[in-house]
Design a protein around this motif. Structure first.
Motif, PDB file in Angstrom:
ATOM      1  N   VAL A  66      19.678  50.954  75.420  1.00 28.86           N
ATOM      2  CA  VAL A  66      18.640  51.241  76.255  1.00 28.86           C
ATOM      3  C   VAL A  66      17.768  52.419  75.914  1.00 28.86           C
ATOM      4  N   GLU A  67      16.429  52.390  76.186  1.00 28.36           N
ATOM      5  CA  GLU A  67      15.413  53.467  75.689  1.00 28.36           C
ATOM      6  C   GLU A  67      16.082  54.870  76.318  1.00 28.36           C
ATOM      7  N   GLY A  68      16.094  55.697  75.204  1.00 27.42           N
ATOM      8  CA  GLY A  68      16.518  56.918  75.526  1.00 27.42           C
ATOM      9  C   GLY A  68      17.849  56.992  75.176  1.00 27.42           C
ATOM     10  N   ALA A  69      18.734  56.184  74.707  1.00 27.03           N
ATOM     11  CA  ALA A  69      20.130  56.210  74.463  1.00 27.03           C
ATOM     12  C   ALA A  69      20.464  56.837  73.062  1.00 27.03           C
ATOM     13  N   GLN A  70      21.380  57.663  72.664  1.00 23.27           N
ATOM     14  CA  GLN A  70      21.598  58.071  71.394  1.00 23.27           C
ATOM     15  C   GLN A  70      21.860  57.029  70.529  1.00 23.27           C
ATOM     16  N   ALA A  71      21.335  57.195  69.203  1.00 21.26           N
ATOM     17  CA  ALA A  71      21.564  56.251  68.103  1.00 21.26           C
ATOM     18  C   ALA A  71      23.170  56.282  67.372  1.00 21.26           C
ATOM     19  N   ASP A  72      24.004  56.071  68.407  1.00 19.05           N
ATOM     20  CA  ASP A  72      25.551  55.946  68.056  1.00 19.05           C
ATOM     21  C   ASP A  72      25.697  54.745  68.141  1.00 19.05           C
ATOM     22  N   PHE A  73      26.339  53.999  67.143  1.00  9.96           N
ATOM     23  CA  PHE A  73      26.819  52.704  67.179  1.00  9.96           C
ATOM     24  C   PHE A  73      27.859  52.275  65.944  1.00  9.96           C
ATOM     25  N   LEU A  74      28.459  51.282  66.056  1.00  8.11           N
ATOM     26  CA  LEU A  74      29.321  50.796  64.955  1.00  8.11           C
ATOM     27  C   LEU A  74      29.019  49.478  64.852  1.00  8.11           C
ATOM     28  N   ALA A  75      29.027  49.073  63.334  1.00  9.30           N
ATOM     29  CA  ALA A  75      28.777  47.794  63.113  1.00  9.30           C
ATOM     30  C   ALA A  75      30.164  47.085  62.579  1.00  9.30           C
ATOM     31  N   LEU A  76      30.288  46.153  62.987  1.00  9.51           N
ATOM     32  CA  LEU A  76      31.635  45.199  62.882  1.00  9.51           C
ATOM     33  C   LEU A  76      31.704  44.225  61.808  1.00  9.51           C
ATOM     34  N   ASP A  77      32.813  43.903  61.064  1.00  6.76           N
ATOM     35  CA  ASP A  77      32.771  42.797  60.102  1.00  6.76           C
ATOM     36  C   ASP A  77      33.026  41.450  60.793  1.00  6.76           C
ATOM     37  N   GLY A  78      32.766  41.409  62.116  1.00  3.25           N
ATOM     38  CA  GLY A  78      32.978  40.122  62.764  1.00  3.25           C
ATOM     39  C   GLY A  78      32.579  40.444  64.239  1.00  3.25           C
ATOM     40  N   ASP A  79      32.584  39.267  64.833  1.00  2.00           N
ATOM     41  CA  ASP A  79      31.997  39.162  66.269  1.00  2.00           C
ATOM     42  C   ASP A  79      33.155  39.359  67.257  1.00  2.00           C
ATOM     43  N   PRO A  80      33.512  40.338  67.831  1.00  2.00           N
ATOM     44  CA  PRO A  80      34.392  40.639  68.874  1.00  2.00           C
ATOM     45  C   PRO A  80      34.572  39.637  69.970  1.00  2.00           C
ATOM     46  N   LEU A  81      33.583  38.759  70.334  1.00 11.28           N
ATOM     47  CA  LEU A  81      33.463  38.151  71.364  1.00 11.28           C
ATOM     48  C   LEU A  81      34.041  36.645  71.001  1.00 11.28           C
ATOM     49  N   GLN A  82      34.059  36.615  69.482  1.00 12.78           N
ATOM     50  CA  GLN A  82      34.876  35.408  69.029  1.00 12.78           C
ATOM     51  C   GLN A  82      36.316  35.668  68.643  1.00 12.78           C
ATOM     52  N   ASP A  83      36.658  36.840  68.044  1.00 13.51           N
ATOM     53  CA  ASP A  83      37.584  37.269  67.656  1.00 13.51           C
ATOM     54  C   ASP A  83      37.794  38.784  67.960  1.00 13.51           C
ATOM     55  N   PHE A  84      38.429  39.139  68.939  1.00  9.21           N
ATOM     56  CA  PHE A  84      38.500  40.527  69.581  1.00  9.21           C
ATOM     57  C   PHE A  84      39.037  41.500  68.387  1.00  9.21           C
ATOM     58  N   SER A  85      39.918  41.084  67.679  1.00  7.12           N
ATOM     59  CA  SER A  85      40.343  42.156  66.779  1.00  7.12           C
ATOM     60  C   SER A  85      39.500  42.437  65.640  1.00  7.12           C
ATOM     61  N   ALA A  86      38.203  41.864  65.928  1.00  8.25           N
ATOM     62  CA  ALA A  86      37.199  42.506  65.050  1.00  8.25           C
ATOM     63  C   ALA A  86      36.906  43.918  65.192  1.00  8.25           C
ATOM     64  N   ILE A  87      37.266  44.445  66.259  1.00  9.45           N
ATOM     65  CA  ILE A  87      37.042  45.962  66.854  1.00  9.45           C
ATOM     66  C   ILE A  87      37.681  46.815  65.668  1.00  9.45           C
ATOM     67  N   THR A  88      38.493  46.110  65.018  1.00  3.67           N
ATOM     68  CA  THR A  88      39.394  47.108  63.949  1.00  3.67           C
ATOM     69  C   THR A  88      38.948  47.112  62.586  1.00  3.67           C
ATOM     70  N   ARG A  89      37.848  46.482  62.458  1.00  5.49           N
ATOM     71  CA  ARG A  89      36.930  46.238  61.250  1.00  5.49           C
ATOM     72  C   ARG A  89      35.710  46.748  61.273  1.00  5.49           C
ATOM     73  N   ILE A  90      35.657  48.010  61.156  1.00  2.13           N
ATOM     74  CA  ILE A  90      34.093  48.736  61.123  1.00  2.13           C
ATOM     75  C   ILE A  90      33.777  48.897  60.099  1.00  2.13           C
ATOM     76  N   SER A  91      32.572  48.346  59.606  1.00  6.30           N
ATOM     77  CA  SER A  91      31.930  48.575  58.394  1.00  6.30           C
ATOM     78  C   SER A  91      30.881  49.500  58.381  1.00  6.30           C
TER      79      SER A  91
END
Length: 148
Positions: free
Chosen positions: A106-131
């Motif tokens: 959203v507008e005004g939110a800090q630019a803090d984020f993670l990019a993952l090597d997979g889609d956690p909506l399809q394979d939730f374990s993707a949260i462990t694969r941070i690129s």
């Protein structure tokens, strides 16, 4: 009433897992209760979601993180992946730092984020694969191997 609930069922879910249940008498007793406990967990989480209660993924383990909790909940199929991801990320941030927002995309939110090597909506374990890790718009270096 703006009450948040932090989950702390990961250890119990882990103890109910087939590999853990084959161990000592305490785990064997939990395994016998598995269907009933899973029904209670599922029902409670559904009631909270139905009534709009903010859920945040937490951990009651000193040497663990919320990631283990989230993975156990995902393995057990107790929450939809999108709800679980929200509870682990933006909802947990609101609970931990309620005056630190806005959070999310959203507008005004800090630019803090993670990019993952997979889609956690399809394979939730993707949260462990941070690129990629970004905090305040700056890329953070990757932690040593074996650290989330």
């Amino acid at each position: 009433r703006h009450i948040a609930v932090v989950t702390t069922i990961g250890e119990s879910l882990h103890a109910l897992a087939p590999s853990a249940a084959g161990g000592d008498a305490a785990h064997t007793g939990l395994a016998a209760l598995k269907p009933e406990l899973m029904d209670v967990y599922r029902h409670n989480l559904e009631v909270l979601a139905t009534h709009g209660v903010r859920l945040a993924i937490g951990s009651d383990q000193f040497r663990s993180t919320s990631i283990a909790e989230a993975l156990e909940i995902a393995r057990a199929g107790l929450m939809p992946a999108a709800s679980l991801l929200k509870a682990l990320s933006s909802d947990a941030a609101v609970v931990i730092q309620p005056k630190g927002g806005p959070y999310g995309l959203v507008e005004g939110a800090q630019a803090d984020f993670l990019a993952l090597d997979g889609d956690p909506l399809q394979d939730f374990s993707a949260i462990t694969r941070i690129s990629l890790r970004v905090k305040g718009g700056e890329e953070l270096r990757q932690p040593p191997e074996g650290r989330p």
